[in-house]
Design a protein around this motif. Structure first.
Motif, PDB file in Angstrom:
ATOM      1  N   ALA A  60       0.604  -1.179   0.057  1.00 25.67           N
ATOM      2  CA  ALA A  60      -0.101   0.042   0.050  1.00 25.67           C
ATOM      3  C   ALA A  60       0.989   1.176  -0.075  1.00 25.67           C
ATOM      4  N   SER A  61       1.963   1.155   0.313  1.00 27.31           N
ATOM      5  CA  SER A  61       2.958   2.316   0.377  1.00 27.31           C
ATOM      6  C   SER A  61       3.613   2.729  -1.064  1.00 27.31           C
ATOM      7  N   LYS A  62       3.398   1.872  -1.987  1.00 22.51           N
ATOM      8  CA  LYS A  62       3.753   2.063  -3.458  1.00 22.51           C
ATOM      9  C   LYS A  62       2.699   2.416  -4.115  1.00 22.51           C
ATOM     10  N   LYS A  63       3.057   2.962  -5.390  1.00 21.50           N
ATOM     11  CA  LYS A  63       1.975   3.460  -6.448  1.00 21.50           C
ATOM     12  C   LYS A  63       1.889   2.455  -7.422  1.00 21.50           C
ATOM     13  N   TYR A  64       0.654   2.123  -8.104  1.00 29.85           N
ATOM     14  CA  TYR A  64       0.376   1.126  -9.028  1.00 29.85           C
ATOM     15  C   TYR A  64      -0.233   1.585 -10.308  1.00 29.85           C
ATOM     16  N   PRO A  65       0.008   1.274 -11.464  1.00 26.41           N
ATOM     17  CA  PRO A  65      -0.967   1.315 -12.667  1.00 26.41           C
ATOM     18  C   PRO A  65      -2.267   0.628 -12.526  1.00 26.41           C
ATOM     19  N   VAL A  66      -3.147   1.295 -12.979  1.00 25.14           N
ATOM     20  CA  VAL A  66      -4.588   0.499 -13.063  1.00 25.14           C
ATOM     21  C   VAL A  66      -5.077   0.251 -14.250  1.00 25.14           C
ATOM     22  N   PHE A  67      -5.554  -0.950 -14.552  1.00 21.94           N
ATOM     23  CA  PHE A  67      -6.152  -1.387 -16.172  1.00 21.94           C
ATOM     24  C   PHE A  67      -7.813  -1.667 -15.520  1.00 21.94           C
ATOM     25  N   MET A  68      -8.302  -0.921 -16.189  1.00 20.91           N
ATOM     26  CA  MET A  68      -9.768  -1.198 -16.026  1.00 20.91           C
ATOM     27  C   MET A  68     -10.517  -1.955 -17.173  1.00 20.91           C
ATOM     28  N   THR A  69     -11.350  -2.920 -16.735  1.00 19.27           N
ATOM     29  CA  THR A  69     -12.179  -3.707 -17.603  1.00 19.27           C
ATOM     30  C   THR A  69     -13.333  -3.398 -17.569  1.00 19.27           C
ATOM     31  N   GLN A  70     -14.436  -3.508 -18.579  1.00 15.57           N
ATOM     32  CA  GLN A  70     -15.623  -3.300 -18.482  1.00 15.57           C
ATOM     33  C   GLN A  70     -16.432  -3.605 -19.947  1.00 15.57           C
ATOM     34  N   GLY A  92     -10.570 -13.787 -17.213  1.00 17.20           N
ATOM     35  CA  GLY A  92     -10.219 -13.546 -15.800  1.00 17.20           C
ATOM     36  C   GLY A  92      -8.548 -14.206 -15.577  1.00 17.20           C
ATOM     37  N   TYR A  93      -8.152 -15.573 -16.381  1.00 19.86           N
ATOM     38  CA  TYR A  93      -6.871 -15.814 -16.280  1.00 19.86           C
ATOM     39  C   TYR A  93      -6.014 -14.741 -16.747  1.00 19.86           C
ATOM     40  N   TRP A  94      -6.319 -14.080 -17.814  1.00 19.74           N
ATOM     41  CA  TRP A  94      -5.597 -12.946 -18.492  1.00 19.74           C
ATOM     42  C   TRP A  94      -5.368 -11.732 -17.460  1.00 19.74           C
ATOM     43  N   PHE A  95      -6.347 -11.434 -16.711  1.00 20.92           N
ATOM     44  CA  PHE A  95      -6.277 -10.379 -15.577  1.00 20.92           C
ATOM     45  C   PHE A  95      -5.518 -10.884 -14.366  1.00 20.92           C
ATOM     46  N   GLN A  96      -5.332 -12.090 -14.092  1.00 15.63           N
ATOM     47  CA  GLN A  96      -4.461 -12.501 -12.913  1.00 15.63           C
ATOM     48  C   GLN A  96      -2.912 -12.187 -13.555  1.00 15.63           C
ATOM     49  N   MET A  97      -3.003 -12.651 -14.915  1.00 13.56           N
ATOM     50  CA  MET A  97      -1.724 -12.653 -15.359  1.00 13.56           C
ATOM     51  C   MET A  97      -0.929 -11.184 -15.394  1.00 13.56           C
ATOM     52  N   LEU A  98      -1.955 -10.218 -15.593  1.00 10.39           N
ATOM     53  CA  LEU A  98      -1.545  -8.860 -15.641  1.00 10.39           C
ATOM     54  C   LEU A  98      -1.134  -8.336 -14.098  1.00 10.39           C
ATOM     55  N   ALA A  99      -2.116  -8.886 -13.294  1.00 14.61           N
ATOM     56  CA  ALA A  99      -1.996  -8.550 -11.698  1.00 14.61           C
ATOM     57  C   ALA A  99      -0.327  -9.172 -11.519  1.00 14.61           C
ATOM     58  N   GLN A 100       0.037 -10.125 -11.904  1.00 14.46           N
ATOM     59  CA  GLN A 100       1.186 -10.712 -11.588  1.00 14.46           C
ATOM     60  C   GLN A 100       2.512  -9.794 -12.310  1.00 14.46           C
ATOM     61  N   GLY A 137       2.042  -6.502 -12.080  1.00 16.68           N
ATOM     62  CA  GLY A 137       2.134  -5.211 -11.357  1.00 16.68           C
ATOM     63  C   GLY A 137       1.207  -4.227 -11.709  1.00 16.68           C
ATOM     64  N   TYR A 138       0.057  -4.835 -12.468  1.00 19.26           N
ATOM     65  CA  TYR A 138      -1.099  -3.881 -12.770  1.00 19.26           C
ATOM     66  C   TYR A 138      -2.320  -4.336 -11.695  1.00 19.26           C
ATOM     67  N   ILE A 139      -2.971  -3.132 -11.258  1.00 18.74           N
ATOM     68  CA  ILE A 139      -4.302  -3.416 -10.462  1.00 18.74           C
ATOM     69  C   ILE A 139      -5.335  -3.506 -11.536  1.00 18.74           C
ATOM     70  N   ILE A 140      -6.029  -4.455 -11.567  1.00 15.82           N
ATOM     71  CA  ILE A 140      -7.350  -4.582 -12.236  1.00 15.82           C
ATOM     72  C   ILE A 140      -8.561  -4.228 -11.604  1.00 15.82           C
ATOM     73  N   LYS A 146       1.974  -3.426 -21.467  1.00 16.95           N
ATOM     74  CA  LYS A 146       3.442  -3.249 -20.944  1.00 16.95           C
ATOM     75  C   LYS A 146       4.225  -2.110 -21.337  1.00 16.95           C
ATOM     76  N   GLU A 147       3.982  -1.689 -22.594  1.00 15.41           N
ATOM     77  CA  GLU A 147       4.637  -0.455 -23.245  1.00 15.41           C
ATOM     78  C   GLU A 147       4.091   0.773 -23.084  1.00 15.41           C
ATOM     79  N   ASN A 148       2.795   0.622 -22.710  1.00 12.68           N
ATOM     80  CA  ASN A 148       2.135   2.200 -22.733  1.00 12.68           C
ATOM     81  C   ASN A 148       1.367   2.380 -21.423  1.00 12.68           C
ATOM     82  N   LEU A 149       1.580   1.357 -20.383  1.00 14.48           N
ATOM     83  CA  LEU A 149       0.953   1.695 -19.103  1.00 14.48           C
ATOM     84  C   LEU A 149       1.888   1.430 -18.116  1.00 14.48           C
TER      85      LEU A 149
END
Length: 723
Positions: A497-507, A525-533, A535-538, A720-723
């Motif tokens: 929680a002391s760090k700052k994370y990028p957020v990827f919104m799905t809808q 859902g598996y893809w979102f878990q992969m992105l969380a791995q 370092g992204y917050i989904i 990965k390249e743009n967020l």
């Protein structure tokens, strides 16, 4: 003291070893079948109420068997069909049992036409005589047994036919069918896509008549797609596609009498009958039930037609200032009383009417939605249904007396429960999942919901995931624009929680939809878990206009698709950006279809909020989309030009600042690639740089071979390249 230090050191080492053993999900694993789910394939409750049939496939030999199991014990009782034992049939894909369960209709060589339609070669297999009969030497559509299974009706080349199984004789019912002009008994493209049915004919209860809808597409504009294929010259796929405000097929209702071989047209001119989205015979062999609606779709009429005279009578009219959904929930009781679902009290509920259309009582009530209607147990006078009584992101299974009393909770464990009932409503098979539990299939007593036995639990898949770095899906509500919007968040496993994370919104955000649901989410859902791995917050947020929170919440976007939903997604992103652990300068959004329409609008209209966006197969102007869907929510462009244009991504391309990836399949018969091409041209003329990809000959699903692997690899790299 020394012992405690050693214990702590041991726990730290054990934890480190455990984490070291866990691995990350890869895109390849998502799409190569690594995470295979077990289901009950094509379950059929047998008429005796004690058994059910399931289609099983031997993965090694390819042999298919239709096996019958005891509900109570789970033991296999018999094998109705073994594909290796049928002379003249090497394999089959699907099956349909006759009403008396003595014959089976087997499908082979299926070829998809559109989303729900297909052509195939069909056989009837007699379980008593072991005789195999081919229905037609040609590929046909929607073959359907007569009630006594002596005949099969089907569609071929836009006409209707009947095959007599005893004599082998084939009778042609209609003769005027012609591609892109006249269709008999099979729906046109837009009915199939938006009213969700293909078979537009039905046998009456004693098999003496067939009712069918005739579509005249002569004046419907044609849409043409290039099919590139592998030949020197591409071919064209041309079909009738009514876009918003354009001509639809004119439809007529007809009844064919087998005894006289005559067809009579039914006069529906006294009713709102622009569309005929449903037809079915009632238990009375002489009474046909037809649902009609106006072009605006804000009223559904239930009409009874006398099978002999063809006289039509209005039984019920369900109206709404916005629109009325067409469903499959109409159920007739033995005396032609019926059950019907409606949102007329502000929430979707079940109502009981007598055969004249007089309301007897409202069966379910409350500030929650009936999400599935399962059926009526006449013996015990109980109605079975699924609803959101245990929370709008959950589903529970319930029963209630037809008078609305003595409600019982059957399967209401927090998560998503759905049910398949035995024919006599003694048992039901419950399917359960939640955000962390793959599908679990269990058998229950329909009387009280008591667990009888487990059937399948996908424990192997759950154990498999213990070897991977998996993050919890956290549900919450987000206060946005005066509403508490349902949302979920997936944080990296090692979240700090002391760090700052990028957020990827799905809808997705489309009318009446739900993306924030407490259920197992494979695929994406598996893809979102992969992105969380990585370092992204989904984050996923269901904005205003989505479903299961009442009629007013769902229908407030009427005539303004893309206005309030975009406002909510932008406000949600800004609210997330205000959190200490979110990097407000690194928020992205993506979506597919309606979600692509939204992602495009968000990166344009929320240019200072979103750093990047991905839009897959997006609608870019509702003027390009089909009549039934679009006009249901927007009326016509002629009536609502500003609603169409002000909320179109094409009107906001000049605002683009961030990184944008646009993806489409060139053979998308649903959301035409025209949408993306027009957006590309608008961006080019606005001198905006962006990335785009076209997948040749791929439809709205963009799949086949390595296509999904390629697409999701491309999107992952872009993120990965743009967020």
């Amino acid at each position: 003291m020394i012992i405690k230090k050693v214990l702590v050191l041991f726990l730290l080492i054990a934890t480190a070893v455990t984490n070291a053993q866990q691995k990350n999900i890869s895109v390849e694993e998502i799409y190569n079948g690594t995470f295979r789910m077990q289901y009950l394939d094509r379950l059929h409750p047998m008429q005796n109420g004690k058994e059910y049939a399931v289609l099983n496939t031997n993965r090694e030999s390819g042999v298919k068997t239709l096996d019958v199991y005891s509900y109570e014990t789970g033991e296999k009782v018999s094998t109705l069909i073994n594909s290796s034992e049928i002379e003249g049939l090497d394999y089959f894909i699907g099956y349909t049992l006759s009403k008396d369960e003595r014959k089976v209709l087997l499908s082979t060589n299926l070829r998809s036409i559109y989303r729900r339609s297909s052509l195939g070669v069909y056989y009837v297999y007699d379980l008593d005589t072991k005789k195999l009969i081919q229905v037609s030497e040609k590929s046909i559509q929607e073959p359907t047994f007569s009630p006594d299974a002596s005949k099969v009706a089907y569609g071929l080349n836009n006409n209707l036919y009947i095959k007599d199984l005893a004599s082998g004789a084939t009778t042609q019912l209609t003769n005027d069918g012609e591609t892109n002009k006249i269709i008999n008994g099979i729906t046109d493209w837009v009915y199939e896509e938006e009213f969700s049915f293909v078979r537009a004919f039905d046998w009456n209860a004693d098999g003496t008549k067939i009712a069918f809808i005739r579509f005249d597409e002569t004046n419907v504009p044609e849409f043409s797609m290039d099919v590139f294929g592998s030949e020197l010259y591409p071919s064209k796929d041309t079909f009738k596609y009514p876009k918003a405000g354009e001509n639809n097929a004119s439809v007529g209702l007809h009844i064919y009498d087998l005894a006289t071989a005559e067809t009579k047209a039914v006069d529906l001119s006294g009713f709102q009958n622009y569309y005929i989205p449903r037809l079915e015979w009632t238990p009375d062999a002489n009474v046909l039930a037809v649902q009609t609606t106006s072009r605006k779709q804000n009223d559904i009429n239930l009409i009874f037609v006398d099978g002999a005279s063809g006289k039509a009578k209005l039984i019920l009219s369900d109206k709404d200032d916005a629109y009325v959904d067409v469903t499959d929930n109409l159920t007739f009781l033995d005396n032609n009383e019926f059950l019907w679902t409606s949102e007329k009290d502000g929430w979707n509920h079940i109502y009981h009417y007598d055969k004249t259309g007089k309301l007897k009582n409202q069966v379910t009530k409350g500030d929650w939605e009936v999400t599935s209607y399962y059926g009526y147990d006449a013996k015990n006078k109980r109605v079975f249904y699924q609803s959101t009584e245990n929370g709008s992101i959950n589903r529970g299974v319930y029963s209630v007396k037809i008078d609305g009393k003595s409600k019982k909770e059957l399967s209401v464990k927090e998560g998503t429960n759905s049910a398949d009932f035995s024919t006599d409503f003694t048992y039901y098979i419950n399917s359960f999942s939640d955000a962390s539990t793959p599908y679990v299939f269990t058998l229950h007593s329909a009387k009280d919901g008591k667990l009888i036995r487990k059937i399948k639990d996908n424990q192997e898949l759950k154990d498999q995931f213990s070897n991977y770095v998996i993050s919890e899906k956290e549900f919450f509500t987000l206060p946005v624009n005066g509403e508490e919007l349902n949302a979920y968040m997936i944080k990296p496993k090692n979240f700090d929680a002391s760090k700052k994370y990028p957020v990827f919104m799905t809808q997705y955000s489309g009318p009446g939809s739900q993306s924030v649901a407490n259920s197992w989410d494979g695929g994406n859902g598996y893809w979102f878990q992969m992105l969380a791995q990585e370092g992204y917050i989904i984050v996923c947020v269901d904005p205003r206009g989505t479903g299961l929170k009442g009629r007013d919440f769902k229908k407030m976007t009427q005539k303004e698709l893309g206005k309030y939903e975009v406002e909510d997604q932008i406000a949600a992103a800004q609210a997330l950006g205000a959190r200490d652990y979110v990097d407000a300068d690194r928020i992205g959004i993506w979506g597919w279809s309606y979600g692509g329409f939204m992602a495009s609008n968000c990166i344009f209209q929320g240019a200072d909020t979103f750093k990047m966006a991905i839009a897959v197969a997006p609608v870019t102007s509702w003027r390009f989309y089909d009549s039934i869907y679009t006009e249901r929510y927007m009326t016509t462009p002629q009536e609502n030009a500003s609603g169409y244009d002000m909320n179109s991504p094409l009107s906001h391309v000049d605002k683009l600042k961030g990184k944008f990836l646009l993806v489409h399949g060139s053979a998308d018969d649903n959301v035409h690639v025209q949408n993306t091409m027009r957006l590309i041209e608008a961006l080019v003329q606005a001198n905006k740089q962006f990335d785009w990809a076209i997948y040749p000959d791929k439809n709205h699903g963009i799949y086949g071979g390595n296509t999904r692997l390629h697409l999701y690899t491309k999107m992952t790299n872009f993120i990965k390249e743009n967020l």
